[in-house]
Design an enzyme around this catalytic site. Structure first.
Site, PDB file in Angstrom:
ATOM      1  N   GLY A 170       0.816  -1.211   0.000  1.00 56.00           N
ATOM      2  CA  GLY A 170       0.000   0.000   0.000  1.00 56.00           C
ATOM      3  C   GLY A 170       0.844   1.253   0.000  1.00 56.00           C
ATOM      4  N   ALA A 171       1.864   1.271   0.869  1.00 54.87           N
ATOM      5  CA  ALA A 171       2.707   2.450   1.007  1.00 54.87           C
ATOM      6  C   ALA A 171       3.974   2.065   1.757  1.00 54.87           C
ATOM      7  CB  ALA A 171       1.960   3.540   1.774  1.00 54.87           C
ATOM      8  N   MET A 172       4.960   2.952   1.741  1.00 54.29           N
ATOM      9  CA  MET A 172       6.246   2.646   2.383  1.00 54.29           C
ATOM     10  C   MET A 172       6.839   3.910   2.978  1.00 54.29           C
ATOM     11  SD  MET A 172       8.584   0.552   3.203  1.00 54.29           S
ATOM     12  CE  MET A 172      10.028   1.087   4.086  1.00 54.29           C
ATOM     13  N   GLU A 173       7.405   3.761   4.177  1.00 54.09           N
ATOM     14  CA  GLU A 173       7.767   4.925   4.983  1.00 54.09           C
ATOM     15  C   GLU A 173       9.191   5.441   4.797  1.00 54.09           C
ATOM     16  OE1 GLU A 173       7.184   1.819   6.278  1.00 54.09           O
ATOM     17  OE2 GLU A 173       8.582   1.348   7.884  1.00 54.09           O
ATOM     18  N   HIS A 197      -0.263   6.699   8.800  1.00 55.02           N
ATOM     19  CA  HIS A 197       0.557   5.516   9.123  1.00 55.02           C
ATOM     20  C   HIS A 197       2.026   5.768   8.744  1.00 55.02           C
ATOM     21  CE1 HIS A 197       1.024   1.017   9.401  1.00 55.02           C
ATOM     22  NE2 HIS A 197       2.059   1.305   8.627  1.00 55.02           N
ATOM     23  N   GLU A 198       2.230   6.216   7.526  1.00 54.99           N
ATOM     24  CA  GLU A 198       3.614   6.385   7.059  1.00 54.99           C
ATOM     25  C   GLU A 198       4.327   7.510   7.802  1.00 54.99           C
ATOM     26  OE1 GLU A 198       4.536   3.916   5.517  1.00 54.99           O
ATOM     27  OE2 GLU A 198       2.538   3.197   4.965  1.00 54.99           O
ATOM     28  N   HIS A 204       5.512   6.403  11.128  1.00 54.66           N
ATOM     29  CA  HIS A 204       6.750   5.627  11.003  1.00 54.66           C
ATOM     30  C   HIS A 204       7.994   6.509  11.020  1.00 54.66           C
ATOM     31  CE1 HIS A 204       5.645   1.520  10.499  1.00 54.66           C
ATOM     32  NE2 HIS A 204       5.015   1.647   9.351  1.00 54.66           N
TER      33      HIS A 204
HETATM   34 ZN   LIG Z   1       3.884   0.334   8.246  1.00 57.03          ZN
END
Ligand SMILES: [Zn+2]
Length: 1097
Positions: free
Chosen positions: A447-450, A483-484, A487
């Protein structure tokens, strides 16, 4: 990282660290072991992984891996586990294995020294199913084992402790490779990386030079680091010798099995001196979505453009540059990217300067990063456009997207600014970088990456199209950005030492989504959805094949498997429980203390709990030596008063044990008896009595709606109420990670309450009653009739969570019925009975607008008032809009004619206007779901899919195409999406899963998965969340013995290409439960439906 949602996720422990030293000494087989309280990753890796393999040496000496045994062997008492690991190391090095197996095959025993050095023995054996050890030691015992306990773990085979010695690894050129372990040695420490990357987006190749400044903590001439699919042309070692800088060539050995290389120096490195390793290499841009990979997109005009982006978590930085690719090897990074003038490059830090290195070739130099782990490095070469804003504290926030979609970035930009400001305030630590870029990448697996300073997203999870995106899209974007950004502190600033504690960052980031968004975007009412996350993960965590939140892992596939619901959602749910217990303020103080203390370092479970230890619960508690105790005026009859609160001991019971407790409540006058046991879906297993949790119970009663609290630390206990009550509801708001059974007439009282006055308790409490009742049906504590009786009150329900939970419990019943072909039905049930249930449950026979749906599916009749009251607009709050979207979809898919007719009319209008009519976004899904059932409608939707620039609209079309009843179209869709051309490959898992749930399509999906398995594990690696989703999506709704055999046979034939996956165990266990459930409940459901209780309301 945030896996994709199916609905629609210089080393900081310095070399002087005493903890590290202790571990090193142990693994060197010499000293007496004394570990810090958290599982030591190295020892777990060597010994525990070894141990679980050893369990399955059969009588004939065949060695069989038995991965599923491991969770049961994770003793609830962490102390015992550590000692066992340690002693195992000793056995390997100094002691010949000496015990004989007294029983044939699968047997083991321990010898250990207890208090006073007395030698004791424990033994056990595997069950016939070979999925569990029969021995269980009660947690209560283990918590009180003396700290001097030394277990000598001895077994009959050397493989227990000597897996690493059994075979010397060979490098790819045939010479011995000097390092046999999966984890890197700790005596070479990277301090700084200089990365130069030059990618050619035409030839899809790249070249690079990596210069790594290292120091050695012991003399060695071997440098081991990671490299995967890179062609290394040259490696040299530079050292400063007085004023002179010398460079020596290094010999390079490669060991692809461990994705490692060894650099051999002519003479040993001197301890403490700085050295620089220089490696020249080349590689291909990855065709898959990990490492440094190719992505493409089509412009409005139809031109295909290429870009290159990175996704390194967890173990793919080594595919872009040789590095020490473990999270504890933190270092600073200076990144330089060479590019053509028509492109731009972005990375973790801001651009410092661009220099021309040749004609038509620029080199961008980025500022040096803060100290960080390799998996957080990122760079993108593209023709993206961006928009920017500054936060109050002067951080520049930008959204990057392909030029045609940059106008969809405004919502994400405002959201990111607001959330970054929130986190700076909440964590009381300024965001340490000058900028935060959020980039929408056309091809993106999760979905996504931090990545620090450059978070990356799927387009559908970052871009908001004001016209076409729906309420749930807005919620999803807000939560994901939240969320990201969480992080950036949890994960980036403070990082888990090893992937076994992945939950430390993922559970926290998931939890912080709710904490932050409930403050920054109160209108989204995210508190309503939190408990849904807990219900989701409990489904999985109720299986024997689940695992503790903190679990030993070693190889990349095992590490990828950690990115599952247990790490994310159970992590978040137990943190929420702790916060509810400690109070929001006390919890926050602990979090801040943890982040401040461990900034730029790595941590384990225990570091978090220690930071919370001297933080006290709310009310009138006081801190004493790291424990809290309640004052004498506490309102609850709490055990805290007598014994104090030990956060670490309490939370260890939640992170080191898998599963969750079932609390059984029996009311006798004013006495409330409570009892805890492990909840399992299946029949009770006598060997599972050893589980014990510290459960923060909460309850309200018919006489008092003020929340009472009680920490249950024993198997049973009794609470005394001030007066007798008509009903009692435990786990208020479902803030605790446990379910509750009310014995005697407890459930009847609560059903009565819901029937006459459901708003007496909160909507979350109502949702939790629905959930718990059906969980109890599964394990036989409650009859299906009583659970169904309880759902009848939904006729009057209007709140989103109880309705959603009702759907979540009832729809799977439909799905099980739908996926039985008539041969199976004839074997198991009377055909008439099945048809009868079919007519009651599955189909709507009603017709005509305005006609009451008396002969319609039970579920539709139950919710018909609510469905009829929906407007076909985008009006209302986000939760009202999401409820509308789901209800209309349900009604239309279940052929509720008033819904179908209206949707048909909308679809006709939309099609006549060539898709240019603006449909209310929240009813679009229902409209497409009806339109797609006509072949012409299907084709029209697919054409629109090809030209749409809205990823939200594309997702809806994709879903609609997958629920067609036309087998040929479904087969075509599977093949087309697997090509990854018009439909991106990242969408394939969703499409396969949706067709797998489709009553017409599921045999096709299952067949496709089997026929294409080898290709699938090339595109989506073993252990990946995508692969898990596909396995579960295609098989977990089977409920017949024939299908179960098919599933078992297929996956066991895969051997190392998939047999060992946890998701395979999960799905096999789930199908077994489905069969049992149908056998037990089918006839009862038929009789219950006949009774027409709904009509009596
Ligand atoms: Zn995460």
């Amino acid at each position: 990282m945030l896996p994709d949602s199916p609905v629609r996720q210089r080393r900081t422990v310095e070399k002087t660290s005493p903890q590290r030293h202790t571990q090193r000494e142990c693994s060197a087989f010499g000293k007496e072991c004394s570990f810090p309280p958290d599982p030591p990753p190295i020892l777990q890796r060597r010994c525990f992984a070894g141990a679980r393999h050893a369990f399955v040496n059969s009588r004939r000496g065949n060695r069989r891996l038995l991965r599923a045994a491991q969770p049961r062997f994770s003793f609830p008492g962490s102390r015992l586990r550590r000692r066992a690991s340690c002693a195992c190391q000793e056995g390997a090095g100094r002691r010949a294995p000496r015990a004989r197996l007294p029983l044939p095959g699968l047997h083991f025993h321990f010898l250990f020294r207890g208090r006073g050095g007395r030698r004791q023995r424990r033994e056990g054996s595997l069950s016939k199913k070979m999925i569990s050890l029969s021995i269980k030691w009660p947690l209560a015992t283990m918590l009180f084992l003396p700290s001097s306990l030394l277990i000598l773990l001895t077994v009959s085979t050397r493989s227990w402790c000597q897996s690493s010695d059994a075979m010397s690894p060979k490098a790819s050129n045939g010479t011995p490779f000097p390092w046999e372990k999966m984890r890197l040695p700790e005596h070479i420490i990277p301090v700084h990386y200089d990365l130069l990357i030059h990618a050619n987006l035409t030839t899809l190749t790249f070249e690079g030079t990596t210069e790594i400044e290292i120091t050695a903590s012991q003399p060695t001439s071997t440098i081991i680091l990671h490299s995967h699919r890179l062609q290394i042309s040259k490696a040299t070692l530079k050292k400063r010798d007085g004023e002179r800088l010398s460079a020596e060539p290094l010999t390079v050995l490669e060991y692809p099995a461990h994705e490692q290389i060894a650099l051999l120096a002519p003479e040993p490195l001197v301890v403490g001196l700085p050295y620089v390793v220089v490696i020249d290499y080349a590689g291909h841009l990855s065709e898959h979505l990990q490492g440094f990979y190719k992505s493409t997109y089509r412009t409005k005009e139809g031109e295909v453009r290429v870009l290159a982006s990175t996704h390194f978590e967890p173990t793919a930085a080594r595919m872009a540059f040789p590095c020490f690719d473990e999270p504890a090897f933190k270092a600073n990074f200076s990144v330089k990217i060479r590019r053509e003038p028509r492109h731009l490059a972005i990375s973790n830090m801001p651009l410092v300067k661009s220099v021309t290195v040749a004609e038509g070739l620029l080199e961008d130099h980025f500022a040096v990063t803060v100290k960080m782990s390799t998996y957080l490095v990122a760079f993108i070469i593209s023709d993206f456009k961006s928009i920017s804003k500054m936060t109050k504290s002067g951080v520049k926030v930008s959204i990057y997207a392909v030029p045609d979609k940059i106008h969809q970035a405004d919502y994400a930009l405002d959201t990111a600014v607001t959330l970054l400001e929130f986190y700076e305030d909440y964590f009381r630590i300024p965001y340490p970088l000058p900028k935060q870029d959020l980039a929408a990448i056309p091809d993106f697996e999760s979905g996504a990456m931090e990545n620090w300073g450059l978070t990356t997203y799927r387009e559908s999870i970052l871009l908001f199209d004001a016209e076409k995106s729906s309420a749930s899209d807005k919620l999803g974007i807000t939560m994901t950005v939240s969320h990201e950004l969480a992080h950036q502190w949890f994960g980036n600033l403070v990082t888990m030492e090893w992937w076994n504690d992945l939950w430390l960052k993922e559970g926290f980031a998931k939890f912080m989504e709710f904490v932050s968004v409930s403050v920054t975007h109160p209108e989204l009412k995210v508190g309503d959805y939190f408990l849904g996350k807990c219900f989701d993960v409990m489904e999985l965590d109720a299986l024997n094949s689940s695992h503790p939140v903190s679990t030993a892992v070693e190889n990349p596939a095992q590490i990828r498997e950690m990115f599952d619901e247990v790490s994310y959602k159970k992590g978040a749910c137990i943190l929420n429980m702790l916060r509810d217990y400690l109070s929001a303020e006390a919890f926050k103080s602990g979090v801040v203390r943890y982040l401040q203390k461990y900034s730029y370092k790595n941590t384990r479970n225990e570091d978090l709990w220690n930071s919370m230890a001297s933080i006290c619960p709310a009310d009138d508690s006081q801190s004493m030596d790291g424990f809290c105790s309640r004052g004498p005026h506490s309102s609850s009859a709490s055990h805290w008063r007598q014994e104090g609160l030990d956060v670490k001991t309490m939370m260890n019971t939640w992170t080191l044990q898998k599963g969750f407790p079932l609390i059984t409540v029996t009311v006798r006058g004013k006495n409330v008896h409570v009892r805890q046991e492990l909840y399992r879906k299946g029949p009770e297993d006598a060997s599972e009595t050893g589980y014990l949790w510290h459960v923060p119970l909460t309850f309200i009663t018919s006489k008092s709606d003020s929340i009472q609290r009680f920490l249950l630390k024993t198997k049973t206990d009794v609470l005394i109420l001030p007066e007798e009550v008509e009903w009692i509801k435990f786990n208020v708001g479902m803030n605790g990670y446990y379910i509750v059974h009310y014995e005697d007439d407890g459930w009847d009282s609560l059903t009565g309450l819901l029937t006459v006055a459901h708003t007496t308790i909160s909507s979350n409490d109502r949702a939790s009653l629905i959930n718990n009742a059906f969980q109890l049906v599964s394990n036989g504590k409650l009859s299906i009739e009583k659970a169904l009786d309880l759902t009848l009150y939904l006729k009057r329900e209007t709140e989103i969570m109880p309705v959603f939970q009702g759907l979540n419990e009832l729809i799977p019943m439909y799905k099980l019925m739908e996926k039985r072909d008539m041969n199976e039905v004839e074997n198991q049930f009377k055909v008439e009975a099945f048809n009868e249930v079919n007519s009651y449950m599955l189909v709507c026979f009603c017709a005509g607008v305005g006609r009451r749906p008396h002969h319609c599916a039970f579920l539709i009749r139950l919710l018909s008032d609510l469905i009829d009251n929906q407007t076909w607009t985008d009006e209302g709050s986000v939760s009202q809009r999401m409820l509308r979207s789901q209800l209309l979809l349900l009604a239309c898919v279940r052929k509720y004619q008033p819904c179908v007719q209206r949707a048909e009319a909308y679809f006709r209008e939309w099609k006549d206007a060539d898709g240019n009519l603006s449909l209310p976004s929240d009813v679009t899904l229902a409209v497409f779901a009806v339109g797609v059932q006509d072949p012409e409608g299907w084709d029209f939707l697919y054409r629109k899919y090809q030209s749409s620039l809205s990823s939200s609209e594309k997702n809806k079309i994709e879903f609609a195409l997958s629920i067609s009843q036309d087998k040929d179209k479904l087969q075509w869709l599977l093949e087309e999406s697997f090509k990854g051309d018009v439909i991106k490959i990242q969408e394939f898992p969703h499409i396969l899963g949706a067709i797998g749930r489709n009553p017409v399509g599921y045999p096709l999906a299952w067949q496709f998965l089997r026929e294409n398995w080898d290709k699938l594990i090339q595109k989506f690696e073993l252990g990946s969340a995508s692969l898990t989703y596909m396995v579960i999506g295609t098989t977990s709704q089977f409920s017949t013995r024939a299908r179960l055999e098919e599933v078992k046979e297929f996956f066991s034939s895969l051997k190392e290409k998939g047999s060992q996956l946890r998701c395979v165990q999960q799905t096999i266990e789930t199908i077994g439960e489905n069969i049992r459930w149908m056998d037990k409940n089918f006839e009862k459901i038929r009789v219950w439906l006949q009774s027409e209780k709904l009509e009596l309301l």
